[in-house]
Scaffold this motif. Sequence first.
Motif, PDB file in Angstrom:
ATOM      1  N   ARG A   8       8.075  22.969 -16.452  1.00 35.21           N
ATOM      2  CA  ARG A   8       7.746  24.206 -15.742  1.00 35.21           C
ATOM      3  C   ARG A   8       7.916  24.020 -14.240  1.00 35.21           C
ATOM      4  O   ARG A   8       8.520  24.846 -13.564  1.00 35.21           O
ATOM      5  CB  ARG A   8       6.307  24.642 -16.044  1.00 35.21           C
ATOM      6  N   TYR A   9       7.390  22.951 -13.728  1.00 34.00           N
ATOM      7  CA  TYR A   9       7.481  22.658 -12.292  1.00 34.00           C
ATOM      8  C   TYR A   9       8.945  22.582 -11.861  1.00 34.00           C
ATOM      9  O   TYR A   9       9.336  23.182 -10.858  1.00 34.00           O
ATOM     10  CB  TYR A   9       6.755  21.346 -11.985  1.00 34.00           C
ATOM     11  N   GLY A  10       9.747  21.869 -12.623  1.00 38.71           N
ATOM     12  CA  GLY A  10      11.163  21.714 -12.275  1.00 38.71           C
ATOM     13  C   GLY A  10      11.931  23.017 -12.346  1.00 38.71           C
ATOM     14  O   GLY A  10      12.667  23.367 -11.411  1.00 38.71           O
ATOM     15  N   SER A  66      10.790  26.195 -12.445  1.00 38.46           N
ATOM     16  CA  SER A  66      10.270  27.192 -11.511  1.00 38.46           C
ATOM     17  C   SER A  66      10.707  26.866 -10.085  1.00 38.46           C
ATOM     18  O   SER A  66      11.129  27.755  -9.340  1.00 38.46           O
ATOM     19  CB  SER A  66       8.745  27.237 -11.610  1.00 38.46           C
ATOM     20  N   GLY A  67      10.615  25.609  -9.713  1.00 38.75           N
ATOM     21  CA  GLY A  67      11.039  25.196  -8.374  1.00 38.75           C
ATOM     22  C   GLY A  67      12.525  25.394  -8.156  1.00 38.75           C
ATOM     23  O   GLY A  67      12.954  25.887  -7.107  1.00 38.75           O
ATOM     24  N   TRP A  68      13.331  25.024  -9.143  1.00 41.93           N
ATOM     25  CA  TRP A  68      14.776  25.194  -9.024  1.00 41.93           C
ATOM     26  C   TRP A  68      15.129  26.675  -8.872  1.00 41.93           C
ATOM     27  O   TRP A  68      15.942  27.046  -8.018  1.00 41.93           O
ATOM     28  CB  TRP A  68      15.490  24.617 -10.251  1.00 41.93           C
ATOM     29  N   THR A  69      14.505  27.511  -9.678  1.00 43.41           N
ATOM     30  CA  THR A  69      14.774  28.951  -9.614  1.00 43.41           C
ATOM     31  C   THR A  69      14.393  29.508  -8.249  1.00 43.41           C
ATOM     32  O   THR A  69      15.137  30.299  -7.664  1.00 43.41           O
ATOM     33  CB  THR A  69      14.010  29.696 -10.733  1.00 43.41           C
ATOM     34  N   ALA A  70      13.246  29.094  -7.730  1.00 46.25           N
ATOM     35  CA  ALA A  70      12.799  29.574  -6.420  1.00 46.25           C
ATOM     36  C   ALA A  70      13.763  29.123  -5.319  1.00 46.25           C
ATOM     37  O   ALA A  70      14.097  29.902  -4.425  1.00 46.25           O
ATOM     38  CB  ALA A  70      11.383  29.078  -6.128  1.00 46.25           C
ATOM     39  N   ARG A  71      14.212  27.886  -5.394  1.00 50.19           N
ATOM     40  CA  ARG A  71      15.169  27.397  -4.384  1.00 50.19           C
ATOM     41  C   ARG A  71      16.509  28.110  -4.502  1.00 50.19           C
ATOM     42  O   ARG A  71      17.149  28.410  -3.501  1.00 50.19           O
ATOM     43  CB  ARG A  71      15.369  25.886  -4.527  1.00 50.19           C
ATOM     44  N   ARG A  72      16.922  28.388  -5.699  1.00 51.97           N
ATOM     45  CA  ARG A  72      18.241  28.999  -5.934  1.00 51.97           C
ATOM     46  C   ARG A  72      18.257  30.481  -5.572  1.00 51.97           C
ATOM     47  O   ARG A  72      19.226  30.974  -5.022  1.00 51.97           O
ATOM     48  CB  ARG A  72      18.604  28.826  -7.416  1.00 51.97           C
ATOM     49  N   PHE A  73      17.176  31.201  -5.877  1.00 53.90           N
ATOM     50  CA  PHE A  73      17.171  32.651  -5.717  1.00 53.90           C
ATOM     51  C   PHE A  73      16.169  33.161  -4.687  1.00 53.90           C
ATOM     52  O   PHE A  73      16.051  34.364  -4.494  1.00 53.90           O
ATOM     53  CB  PHE A  73      16.904  33.329  -7.073  1.00 53.90           C
ATOM     54  N   GLY A  74      15.424  32.282  -4.079  1.00 54.56           N
ATOM     55  CA  GLY A  74      14.452  32.696  -3.075  1.00 54.56           C
ATOM     56  C   GLY A  74      13.076  32.931  -3.679  1.00 54.56           C
ATOM     57  O   GLY A  74      12.897  32.931  -4.892  1.00 54.56           O
ATOM     58  N   GLU A  75      12.118  33.149  -2.783  1.00 57.68           N
ATOM     59  CA  GLU A  75      10.733  33.281  -3.226  1.00 57.68           C
ATOM     60  C   GLU A  75      10.115  34.629  -2.872  1.00 57.68           C
ATOM     61  O   GLU A  75       8.897  34.787  -2.913  1.00 57.68           O
ATOM     62  CB  GLU A  75       9.908  32.145  -2.628  1.00 57.68           C
ATOM     63  N   THR A  76      10.938  35.608  -2.543  1.00 61.49           N
ATOM     64  CA  THR A  76      10.413  36.935  -2.243  1.00 61.49           C
ATOM     65  C   THR A  76       9.696  37.519  -3.450  1.00 61.49           C
ATOM     66  O   THR A  76       8.627  38.104  -3.347  1.00 61.49           O
ATOM     67  CB  THR A  76      11.562  37.875  -1.809  1.00 61.49           C
ATOM     68  N   PHE A  77      10.292  37.344  -4.621  1.00 61.18           N
ATOM     69  CA  PHE A  77       9.703  37.763  -5.895  1.00 61.18           C
ATOM     70  C   PHE A  77       9.466  36.488  -6.695  1.00 61.18           C
ATOM     71  O   PHE A  77      10.295  35.586  -6.662  1.00 61.18           O
ATOM     72  CB  PHE A  77      10.673  38.695  -6.637  1.00 61.18           C
ATOM     73  N   PRO A  78       8.361  36.384  -7.438  1.00 59.91           N
ATOM     74  CA  PRO A  78       8.075  35.147  -8.182  1.00 59.91           C
ATOM     75  C   PRO A  78       8.978  34.987  -9.411  1.00 59.91           C
ATOM     76  O   PRO A  78       8.520  34.913 -10.552  1.00 59.91           O
ATOM     77  CB  PRO A  78       6.602  35.289  -8.559  1.00 59.91           C
ATOM     78  N   LEU A  79      10.278  34.925  -9.151  1.00 61.41           N
ATOM     79  CA  LEU A  79      11.258  34.835 -10.230  1.00 61.41           C
ATOM     80  C   LEU A  79      11.114  33.548 -11.028  1.00 61.41           C
ATOM     81  O   LEU A  79      11.311  33.547 -12.245  1.00 61.41           O
ATOM     82  CB  LEU A  79      12.678  34.957  -9.663  1.00 61.41           C
ATOM     83  N   GLY A  80      10.763  32.444 -10.364  1.00 66.90           N
ATOM     84  CA  GLY A  80      10.594  31.181 -11.072  1.00 66.90           C
ATOM     85  C   GLY A  80       9.548  31.280 -12.159  1.00 66.90           C
ATOM     86  O   GLY A  80       9.745  30.837 -13.296  1.00 66.90           O
ATOM     87  N   THR A  81       8.420  31.889 -11.833  1.00 67.29           N
ATOM     88  CA  THR A  81       7.346  32.070 -12.813  1.00 67.29           C
ATOM     89  C   THR A  81       7.796  33.015 -13.924  1.00 67.29           C
ATOM     90  O   THR A  81       7.532  32.774 -15.107  1.00 67.29           O
ATOM     91  CB  THR A  81       6.082  32.622 -12.123  1.00 67.29           C
ATOM     92  N   LEU A  82       8.474  34.086 -13.562  1.00 68.65           N
ATOM     93  CA  LEU A  82       8.962  35.036 -14.554  1.00 68.65           C
ATOM     94  C   LEU A  82       9.945  34.367 -15.518  1.00 68.65           C
ATOM     95  O   LEU A  82       9.850  34.551 -16.737  1.00 68.65           O
ATOM     96  CB  LEU A  82       9.617  36.238 -13.871  1.00 68.65           C
ATOM     97  N   VAL A  83      10.861  33.578 -14.980  1.00 67.93           N
ATOM     98  CA  VAL A  83      11.844  32.886 -15.819  1.00 67.93           C
ATOM     99  C   VAL A  83      11.133  31.945 -16.791  1.00 67.93           C
ATOM    100  O   VAL A  83      11.423  31.919 -17.990  1.00 67.93           O
ATOM    101  CB  VAL A  83      12.877  32.128 -14.948  1.00 67.93           C
ATOM    102  N   VAL A  84      10.197  31.161 -16.281  1.00 69.91           N
ATOM    103  CA  VAL A  84       9.443  30.234 -17.128  1.00 69.91           C
ATOM    104  C   VAL A  84       8.700  31.004 -18.218  1.00 69.91           C
ATOM    105  O   VAL A  84       8.728  30.626 -19.398  1.00 69.91           O
ATOM    106  CB  VAL A  84       8.474  29.383 -16.282  1.00 69.91           C
ATOM    107  N   ASN A  85       8.032  32.091 -17.859  1.00 75.86           N
ATOM    108  CA  ASN A  85       7.278  32.871 -18.837  1.00 75.86           C
ATOM    109  C   ASN A  85       8.175  33.470 -19.908  1.00 75.86           C
ATOM    110  O   ASN A  85       7.838  33.469 -21.087  1.00 75.86           O
ATOM    111  CB  ASN A  85       6.469  33.965 -18.144  1.00 75.86           C
ATOM    112  N   MET A  86       9.321  34.002 -19.514  1.00 78.52           N
ATOM    113  CA  MET A  86      10.219  34.617 -20.487  1.00 78.52           C
ATOM    114  C   MET A  86      10.843  33.566 -21.407  1.00 78.52           C
ATOM    115  O   MET A  86      10.937  33.770 -22.623  1.00 78.52           O
ATOM    116  CB  MET A  86      11.321  35.425 -19.778  1.00 78.52           C
ATOM    117  N   ILE A  87      11.255  32.433 -20.858  1.00 73.18           N
ATOM    118  CA  ILE A  87      11.798  31.355 -21.691  1.00 73.18           C
ATOM    119  C   ILE A  87      10.719  30.833 -22.629  1.00 73.18           C
ATOM    120  O   ILE A  87      10.970  30.592 -23.809  1.00 73.18           O
ATOM    121  CB  ILE A  87      12.384  30.228 -20.815  1.00 73.18           C
ATOM    122  N   GLY A  88       9.501  30.673 -22.111  1.00 70.90           N
ATOM    123  CA  GLY A  88       8.401  30.207 -22.953  1.00 70.90           C
ATOM    124  C   GLY A  88       8.116  31.157 -24.101  1.00 70.90           C
ATOM    125  O   GLY A  88       7.893  30.723 -25.236  1.00 70.90           O
ATOM    126  N   CYS A  89       8.134  32.450 -23.829  1.00 71.01           N
ATOM    127  CA  CYS A  89       7.909  33.438 -24.890  1.00 71.01           C
ATOM    128  C   CYS A  89       9.036  33.418 -25.913  1.00 71.01           C
ATOM    129  O   CYS A  89       8.798  33.486 -27.126  1.00 71.01           O
ATOM    130  CB  CYS A  89       7.751  34.835 -24.299  1.00 71.01           C
TER     131      CYS A  89
END
Length: 124
Positions: free
Chosen positions: A18-20, A22-45
């Motif tokens: 999750r840490y890896g 989420s962090g990669w997503t935030a670095r790649r796409f920015g942190e304006t929107f919590p996309l890293g958390t969203l990606v992790v949650n959707m993949i987890g589901c």
Amino acid sequence: MQRLILIGLAGFAGTVLRYGLSGWTARRFGETFPLGTLVVNMIGCFLAGLLFYLMFDRYLVNQTIRTVVIIGLLGGFTTFSSFGLQTFTLLRDGEVGLALLNIAASNLGGLLMVWFGYSLARVL
């Protein structure tokens, strides 16, 4: 005791994943929107649904392995997957009212508790 250790190790692996991710997503796409958390949650589901079907409905998988993967690995990766899977199970079993209650209580209650914790910390 062995099952508990395996769950802990799998939880550690899920947390590191999750840490890896989420962090990669935030670095790649920015942190304006919590996309890293969203990606992790959707993949987890997605993985919760996929693995639930494969391990409970299609194949007979050892209870310890199911527990380690679903609770340990996915639980460490994201607890949102547990929420999604439990809500899906309620819907699948025809418990629509309980599913809606779980959705409302988890989301609204979670936001309320964040506000409450924040407000309490400000007062202290």
